[in-house]
Scaffold this active site. Structure first.
Site: not given
Length: 209
Positions: A107, A159, A190
């Site tokens: 991320s 996501d 995610h």
């Protein structure tokens, strides 16, 4: 050992000729968060895991954002330079081979790794990026040559935080700079599913030889 510019954790390699994994955590995590992931990717690797310096309402990050999904690109550029300096100092301080340093990010950490690849060519030869976005939003890419650089991308089709289109854009940008990119999309969000982790582990073993 001094902090070398970043609070960090270092674990020595336990296998000769193993790579060094530069572990870059996601928002709200710290320098301990990805140590297990690093060991899962390569049990013998050296682990170099710094903590992002940006505080967003008590959550550690690598760079500022203006709002969800909108990066402060000037800060991205400045923070990538800070991280590049740390990597150079750490490889010297710990006696590491710079050619083996592989960024592993999730991320926000993956976005920071991508920015470092694009802004500091020659520093990193490999990167594993999970749930990454194109970090230089709205900025033209400087002409950089990433020939010989190998990148693994894992992205979730559902996501909600990092849309898969952002990962696809990053893959295209890296390929335009002559990097070799292997991208694996999964149906989830995610996250880092076991199948993607296994593919990343296999990719690392193949590219480290």
């Amino acid at each position: 050992m001094a902090d070398l510019g970043f609070t960090h954790v270092f674990r020595s390699a336990t296998h000769p000729d193993a790579p060094t994994l530069l572990l870059l955590h996601g928002t709200g995590a710290d320098e301990y968060d990805l140590l297990g992931l690093g060991r899962s990717l390569d049990s013998g690797a050296a682990l170099l895991s710094p903590r992002g310096k940006v505080d967003e309402n008590g959550a550690n990050r690598w760079f500022r954002r203006l709002r969800e999904g909108v990066f402060d690109v000037d800060d991205v550029i400045a923070r990538a330079a800070e991280l590049a300096g740390f990597v150079r100092r750490a490889t010297d301080a710990y006696g590491l081979d710079p050619a083996t340093v592989t960024a592993v990010g999730f991320s926000n950490g993956a976005n920071m790794a991508a920015a470092t690849l694009l802004l500091h060519p020659g520093l990193l030869r490999r990167a594993i990026l999970f749930a990454a976005a194109a970090p230089l939003q709205g900025r033209p890419l400087a002409p950089v040559d990433l020939s010989g650089v190998q990148v693994f991308l894992g992205a979730g089709a559902a996501d909600p935080i990092t849309p898969v289109d952002q990962a696809r854009l990053l893959a295209e940008q890296l390929r335009q700079c002559s990097a070799a990119v292997q991208m694996h999309e999964h149906p989830g969000g995610h996250e880092l599913p076991p199948d993607v982790l296994n593919r990343a582990r296999q990719w690392l073993a193949a590219t480290a030889t």
